[in-house]
Write a protein that holds these residues in place. Structure first.
Motif, PDB file in Angstrom:
ATOM      1  N   GLY A 130       5.492 -18.246 -23.460  1.00  0.00           N
ATOM      2  CA  GLY A 130       5.035 -18.595 -24.804  1.00  0.00           C
ATOM      3  C   GLY A 130       5.510 -17.610 -25.861  1.00  0.00           C
ATOM      4  N   THR A 131       5.683 -18.111 -27.075  1.00  0.00           N
ATOM      5  CA  THR A 131       5.971 -17.245 -28.208  1.00  0.00           C
ATOM      6  C   THR A 131       4.683 -16.538 -28.628  1.00  0.00           C
ATOM      7  N   GLU A 132       4.806 -15.546 -29.499  1.00  0.00           N
ATOM      8  CA  GLU A 132       3.607 -14.843 -29.950  1.00  0.00           C
ATOM      9  C   GLU A 132       2.658 -15.801 -30.667  1.00  0.00           C
ATOM     10  N   GLN A 134       2.388 -19.079 -30.119  1.00  0.00           N
ATOM     11  CA  GLN A 134       1.785 -19.951 -29.107  1.00  0.00           C
ATOM     12  C   GLN A 134       0.692 -19.219 -28.341  1.00  0.00           C
ATOM     13  N   LYS A 135       0.925 -17.977 -28.044  1.00  0.00           N
ATOM     14  CA  LYS A 135      -0.085 -17.194 -27.322  1.00  0.00           C
ATOM     15  C   LYS A 135      -1.341 -17.022 -28.171  1.00  0.00           C
ATOM     16  N   SER A 259       8.712 -26.018 -32.882  1.00  0.00           N
ATOM     17  CA  SER A 259       8.221 -24.707 -32.434  1.00  0.00           C
ATOM     18  C   SER A 259       7.263 -24.810 -31.254  1.00  0.00           C
ATOM     19  N   GLU A 264      12.896 -22.391 -23.683  1.00  0.00           N
ATOM     20  CA  GLU A 264      14.041 -22.988 -24.365  1.00  0.00           C
ATOM     21  C   GLU A 264      14.200 -24.435 -23.926  1.00  0.00           C
TER      22      GLU A 264
END
Length: 421
Positions: A130-132, A134-135, A259, A264
């Protein structure tokens, strides 16, 4: 080093492994056992009564209030999010006996300590990929036990044991992705606390020869309230409606921001493999605990029940059932501990053969032990007077969940043949 040499080297290494629990593992296991005996098992009657009152009503999937009480008590005892090594500090080998204890009450205990599937696998996925943003939006409330989640991979129209078969389409449209497809056996979806779905689908069609077969799938985050996401029905398992449900979904023109992609585009298959490895071993750990409780119930029943003038425990056939159950549990536990150690030492990829093996061995063992316990209990075992009928339904379902037996047997055979080629 060729495949046979690697396998031989690993067998030599395993001989030097000490499965004696560490001080941390012992401490957590003792505390988990006390929590189970003092709080969880006594709460089962209240939990069951709450659910029985709401059976076949729109409130069937309401969470019994006692679970929130147990969650607070688990936090106070430091029994929270133990499945995630980066938070708990426990290795897979150290977590194994704790998870086994939670399996004694498979419906309540894992959720009470925030270590219940499919949330554990989803939290691991978000933690790794996860991206920051998303987290912050999804992982943090999951770790806090404020919401629940679901993993939408399996489909009714294809053999989903082969993830490359998945037909759900994830199509890029400007700054969004549009999702169309149908999923089923999506665990946890009936619970209104399930706020986020991790959906797996194809971002590259089969006709695109420029993309390899295992790079056509992606995973994407779909909030529950997204227009076009519809829960069609909730699927019973052997007549049981799980408190969190197993549901069929339709995604019809579901639009989410680009997003929301996990990792990826094209990385879905790799993420699935990373997610399912730990999830499979956690299932097996809990199943061993479930089998232990079934054996305990079998022994208690055999000692208390009299037939033909003697306790069942004096009957040779019953003694054999008890002995076989003990031996099979111990064998399954040792293989699971070995697998946990291999994951700690070499990662899920380095333990792939053993993960596949325990996913066959442990559910089959649990089904056999629970079935024997049911025989010793007689007709009452098929009712809700005992937990055995539900145990059997859950253990049998796990011969499908995270891949059916046949797929894992195929994997083990392929590795064995490779080692001897």
């Amino acid at each position: 080093m060729d495949a046979r040499a690697q396998r031989s080297a690993r067998c030599v290494l395993i001989g030097a492994v000490d499965f004696a629990p560490s001080a941390a593992a012992t401490d957590y296991t003792v505390r988990m056992r006390a929590f189970l005996d003092e709080r969880v098992l006594p709460a089962e009657a209240e939990y069951d009564a709450f659910r029985a009152q709401r059976r076949s009503t729109p409130q069937e999937w309401d969470l019994p209030p006692v679970v929130e009480t147990l969650k607070e008590q688990a936090r106070e005892r430091g029994l929270w999010n133990l499945f995630l090594p980066s938070l708990s500090g426990l290795s897979n080998l150290e977590y194994a006996p704790v998870a086994e204890v939670s399996g004694w009450s498979p419906v309540i205990a894992p959720e009470a300590i925030n270590c219940q599937a499919p949330d554990t696998g989803n939290m691991e996925t978000l933690h790794l990929f996860g991206t920051e943003a998303q987290k912050q939006e999804w992982l943090e409330p999951l770790l806090a036990g404020e919401i629940r989640s679901a993993f939408a991979m399996t489909e009714p129209d294809v053999a989903s044991s082969d993830a490359t078969n998945i037909e759900t389409r994830i199509r890029r449209d400007g700054d969004d992705y549009v999702i169309d497809g149908r999923k089923w056996w999506i665990s946890g979806a009936a619970d209104e606390r399930c706020r986020i779905f991790i959906v797996m689908g194809k971002t590259s069609p089969d006709s695109d020869d420029t993309v390899s077969t295992h790079r056509r799938q992606s995973m994407i985050l779909v909030p529950r309230d997204t227009p076009g996401l519809r829960i069609v029905r909730h699927l019973p398992t052997f007549g049981y409606q799980d408190q969190h449900g197993h549901s069929e979904l339709v995604l019809d023109g579901v639009r989410v921001p680009a997003s929301n992609i996990l990792g990826e585009e094209g990385g879905g298959f790799a993420i699935a493999q990373a997610r399912l490895g730990p999830g499979r071993i956690h299932h097996c750990m809990r199943l061993i605990g479930m089998a232990e409780r079934a054996l305990s119930l079998m022994v208690e029943r055999a000692q208390a029940r009299v037939a033909f003038g003697r306790p069942l425990a004096d009957q040779g056939v019953v003694r054999e059932q008890i002995a076989l159950s003990r031996m099979e549990i111990e064998q399954a536990r040792l293989l699971t501990l070995k697998t946990a150690w291999l994951i700690d030492e070499h990662g899920a990829k380095g333990a792939a053969t053993e993960i596949a093996a325990i996913k066959v061995v442990v559910p089959r063992m649990a089904c056999a032990v629970i079935d024997r316990a049911m025989q010793v209990h007689g007709g009452g075992a098929m009712s809700d007077d005992f937990p055995l009928a539900y145990f059997y339904a859950w253990a049998r379902a796990l011969r499908f969940a995270d891949g059916p037996d046949e797929v894992h047997i195929r994997s083990v055979a392929r590795q064995e043949l490779k080692a001897h080629t």
